[in-house]
Design an enzyme around this catalytic site. Structure first.
Site, PDB file in Angstrom:
ATOM      1  CG  HIS A 134      -1.431   2.759  13.761  1.00 20.83           C
ATOM      2  ND1 HIS A 134      -2.767   3.041  14.088  1.00 20.83           N
ATOM      3  CD2 HIS A 134      -1.336   2.833  12.309  1.00 20.83           C
ATOM      4  CE1 HIS A 134      -3.520   3.038  12.805  1.00 20.83           C
ATOM      5  NE2 HIS A 134      -2.677   3.195  11.665  1.00 20.83           N
ATOM      6  CD  GLU A 194      -2.403  -1.682   2.578  1.00 14.83           C
ATOM      7  OE1 GLU A 194      -2.344  -0.842   3.443  1.00 14.83           O
ATOM      8  OE2 GLU A 194      -3.018  -2.596   2.620  1.00 14.83           O
ATOM      9  CD  GLN A 254      -0.037   2.325   4.908  1.00 12.73           C
ATOM     10  OE1 GLN A 254      -1.327   2.282   5.421  1.00 12.73           O
ATOM     11  NE2 GLN A 254       0.315   2.812   3.924  1.00 12.73           N
ATOM     12  CG  PHE A 255       1.386   0.804  10.590  1.00  7.92           C
ATOM     13  CD1 PHE A 255       2.006   1.523  11.601  1.00  7.92           C
ATOM     14  CD2 PHE A 255       0.877   1.752   9.379  1.00  7.92           C
ATOM     15  CE1 PHE A 255       2.127   3.108  11.628  1.00  7.92           C
ATOM     16  CE2 PHE A 255       1.071   3.036   9.370  1.00  7.92           C
ATOM     17  CZ  PHE A 255       1.673   3.668  10.493  1.00  7.92           C
ATOM     18  CG  ASP A 266      -0.272  -2.301  14.708  1.00  5.70           C
ATOM     19  OD1 ASP A 266      -0.448  -2.413  15.813  1.00  5.70           O
ATOM     20  OD2 ASP A 266       0.808  -2.079  14.132  1.00  5.70           O
ATOM     21  CG  PHE A 267      -2.492  -2.158   8.909  1.00  7.92           C
ATOM     22  CD1 PHE A 267      -2.831  -1.981  10.351  1.00  7.92           C
ATOM     23  CD2 PHE A 267      -2.123  -1.094   8.081  1.00  7.92           C
ATOM     24  CE1 PHE A 267      -2.764  -0.714  10.671  1.00  7.92           C
ATOM     25  CE2 PHE A 267      -1.958   0.098   8.485  1.00  7.92           C
ATOM     26  CZ  PHE A 267      -2.665   0.268   9.857  1.00  7.92           C
ATOM     27  CB  ALA A 289      -6.726  -6.147  -0.505  1.00  6.85           C
ATOM     28  CD  GLU A 290      -3.648  -5.015   5.085  1.00  8.32           C
ATOM     29  OE1 GLU A 290      -4.768  -5.366   4.887  1.00  8.32           O
ATOM     30  OE2 GLU A 290      -3.422  -3.777   5.229  1.00  8.32           O
TER      31      GLU A 290
END
Lengths: 363, 327
Positions: free
Chosen positions: B129, B29, B82-83, B85-86, B59-60
């Site tokens: 995050h 992303e 991106q993080f 956490d995602f 859309a991981e």
């Protein structure tokens, strides 16, 4: 044609009846042979399961022979196939020998996945058969990525992302459609719509039961195909495959077929009306129907049908014999193929053998 | 030799690998036009084109899944989450598919994939995050998990990860990105995956960490030196495969060990190291193997006093070391 359940409206299917006179008779005979091979292979697989030669979870392609043989007839050796866990027929129809497939179901060292996979995880590198996947939808993003890599490397071929009707309800399936269209991936989403995700009907599981319409939000062309008609499947796949390869245009195929039995070998199928199943099997038997078509068009005669049945019986028996006579995997290989390169602190053959011997009471 | 920060080191490593191997591409992303939310991939799209530095949809699952499929098909993708956490929507793809592929295909197919994930707190990222995710993934055979703490290691490890024939989860502590600077040689080099490094030698206590915590540990070890306690600081760098010899060798020498991580305590990676030491260096121990970790709360809270209370700090490490030294 197949119905999703006894109360549903008949499905609109892109019915077409190609003139058999314009077909290569040898190809027609091959399709019949291969469909019968799938049929017998699965019937004998069921029998081997009951005899406890095969354990675990086992899903049969009975009733889906035309769907599978039609698909494979349209593909080229450049193409890649990712499937779900109901995949015995796919790898057979892709041309892999029945012996190593049956051996895999038996969990033998000679199996296509050397006994590591079993029924739901068949693999064959030579055939570009990228595996059966036992988590619903797990294979779909992979297929899109493989298609992206074809484009990235400017290689020919397309990728088949096969899945069942219930797979169209998983989030990753939608993510995959989106990416496929955005990046012009040569991939076909091949949805085998047998009306049921295990025991839940398509209508009960999908707010849009016309599954072919589910591509429209992604501007992906979708169409419904009669999965009991081998030539209809072949022609649709060929057309969409060629478009995908030439233009990077993915497509969604809603291939309506009829599941002859329960979800798996051990599923009693109580959620479907018995009369509906009986009727469905009588009306939608792709092997029987195609055989009758060939006879009527005089492509084959009764003697050919008989000798083909004998040949198929023999080949499946040989596959069973091969599996029966094959060695079990060696416990020393427990830790083989963890990583490609040497990695510290991975146990080796000695540890695996020791654990095995303790279980056998030998230490 | 040039002094650069950790973020620049990762970018340099990726850049050099992309220049060298046309099969390497990045999917994530905002990695392209924006250059990544932390700007790790800044400039790479201009240099290598949109075909190789690809702005993905949000859309991981398919970011990682498509990279697995592409890796199967003779390319070397880098997926950026991106993080960290995602990463959870991609958990199935990483654990069920990437990690198993070589095993289930009997070595016929591997997944030469790098998944980069910026992790960690202390940056006021709050609940979604700030997370540390290493314990979830270090648990999984078939994966490799690395967490560098210096620019030198980050560059050497990202190159090793991209070349590796198996999937590597590459963890980048967000707070180290610009905070941590260091010398990085101009020549081509690698840091091997699976090798820990003693960042400060010592004799009395072994202090084990990775990522941001490594730097807090170095600060704490300096304070303890003032007390007359010699602390050896071991930077794990790789969590799977784990350099057990380095851990056991150091503990056999010092007889005491403290493991520090920011991830919460229970079921955290420190438990694994502690068990390893207890099992294989028991007779060398002069005290209990201790752990200092984030507290067992569901996520990192936002407010500064709460975040400060959550984060292990040099002061907390000093306190724990003094306790262990006195044991």
């Amino acid at each position: 044609m197949a119905k999703a359940n006894s109360t549903a409206e008949p499905k609109t299917v892109n019915n077409h009846h190609p003139d058999l006179a314009h077909e290569d008779p040898e190809k027609l005979k091959y399709y019949y042979y291969m469909m019968l091979l799938l049929r017998r292979f699965e019937e004998r697989t069921s029998e081997m399961y009951v005899k406890a030669k095969i354990g675990g979870y086992c899903h049969l392609n009975l009733g889906e022979e035309a769907t599978i043989v039609g698909l494979m007839a349209a593909l080229t050796p450049d193409d890649y196939i990712f499937t779900n866990y109901r995949e015995h027929g796919y790898i057979l129809a892709r041309g892999v020998a029945p012996g190593p497939i049956m051996a895999e179901l038996f969990g033998k060292e000679t199996g296509v996945s050397r006994g590591r996979g079993g029924s739901m995880h068949l693999f064959d590198r030579e055939a570009n058969f990228m595996g059966g996947y036992a988590i619903v939808g797990g294979q779909v993003p992979l297929a899109v990525g493989a298609a992206y890599a074809l484009r990235y490397q400017e290689k020919p071929g397309v990728v088949i992302a096969q899945g069942g009707d219930a797979t169209t309800n998983i989030g990753a399936w939608y993510e995959s459609l989106n990416l496929a269209k955005l990046y012009k991936c040569p991939v076909l989403f091949f949805v085998v719509n047998n009306g049921y995700g295990m025991g839940t009907s398509v209508e009960a599981g999908s707010s849009e039961p016309d599954l072919w319409k589910k591509g429209c939000a992604f501007r992906i062309h979708g169409e419904r195909i009669d999965g009991t008609d081998v030539l209809a499947v072949r022609d649709a796949v060929k057309r969409l495959r060629d478009k995908a390869e030439a233009e990077g245009e993915p497509a969604l195929l809603d291939v309506v077929s009829f599941r002859f039995r329960g979800h798996s070998v051990i599923d009693a199928d109580r959620y479907r009306d018995a009369d509906f199943v009986r009727q469905g099997r009588n009306q939608n038997d792709p092997v029987q129907n195609f055989g009758a078509q060939l006879l009527e068009a005089r492509v084959v005669d009764d003697a050919w049908i008989r000798t083909t049945a004998e040949r198929v019986d023999r080949e499946v028996q040989e596959a069973i014999d091969f599996a029966n006579n094959s060695p079990d995997p060696d416990p020393k290989d427990m830790y083989t193929f963890m990583y490609a390169t040497p990695v510290p602190n991975i146990p080796g053959p000695e540890e695996a053998i020791a654990a095995y011997k303790i279980n056998k009471g030998e230490f | 030799m040039a002094e650069i920060n950790l973020l620049e080191a990762i970018r340099q490593g990726i850049d050099e690998m992309m220049a060298h191997d046309p099969g390497v591409f990045i999917l994530g992303e905002d990695v392209g036009k924006r250059g990544g939310v932390f700007r790790v991939t800044e400039g790479l799209m201009d240099k290598y084109g949109a075909q190789r530095v690809i702005d993905s949809p949000l859309a991981e699952s398919v970011i990682v899944g498509a990279c697995i499929g592409a890796a199967l098909n003779d390319t070397r993708p880098i997926a950026e989450i991106q993080f960290a956490d995602f990463i959870h929507p991609a958990f199935n793809q990483i654990v069920s598919e990437a990690a198993r592929m070589r095993y289930r295909s009997n070595g016929d197919w591997g997944v030469p994939l790098v998944i980069r994930a910026p992790y960690g707190g202390g940056i006021h990222g709050a609940l979604y995050h700030s997370q540390s995710i290493e314990a979830f993934f270090a648990h999984v055979p078939g994966l490799k998990v690395v967490a560098p703490s210096t620019p030198y290691d980050a560059k050497g490890l990202i190159k090793s990860a991209i070349e590796d024939p198996d999937p590597v989860l590459f963890l980048e502590h967000k707070k180290t990105y610009r905070l941590i600077k260091g010398q990085v040689p101009d020549h081509d080099y690698r840091v091997p995956i699976g090798k820990a490094e003693v960042k400060r030698p010592g004799d009395d206590i072994t202090l084990i960490a990775y990522g941001l915590m490594l730097h807090f540990c170095l600060e704490a070890a300096q304070v303890l030196a003032g007390d007359g306690v010699s602390v050896e600081v071991l930077d794990l760098r790789s969590l799977r495969p784990l350099d057990t010899e380095a851990i056991l060798g150091s503990v056999r020498k010092t007889g005491k060990a403290l493991v520090v991580h920011e991830d919460n305590l229970t079921g955290g990676f420190g438990g694994e190291i502690s068990a390893l030491i207890s099992e294989h260096a028991f007779e060398h121990l002069d005290g209990p193997v201790m752990r200092l970790a984030g507290p067992d709360v569901p996520a990192m809270p936002f407010a500064k006093p709460l975040e400060d209370a959550f984060m292990p700090s040099p002061e907390k490490i000093v306190a724990a070391l003094r306790k262990l030294a006195a044991y």
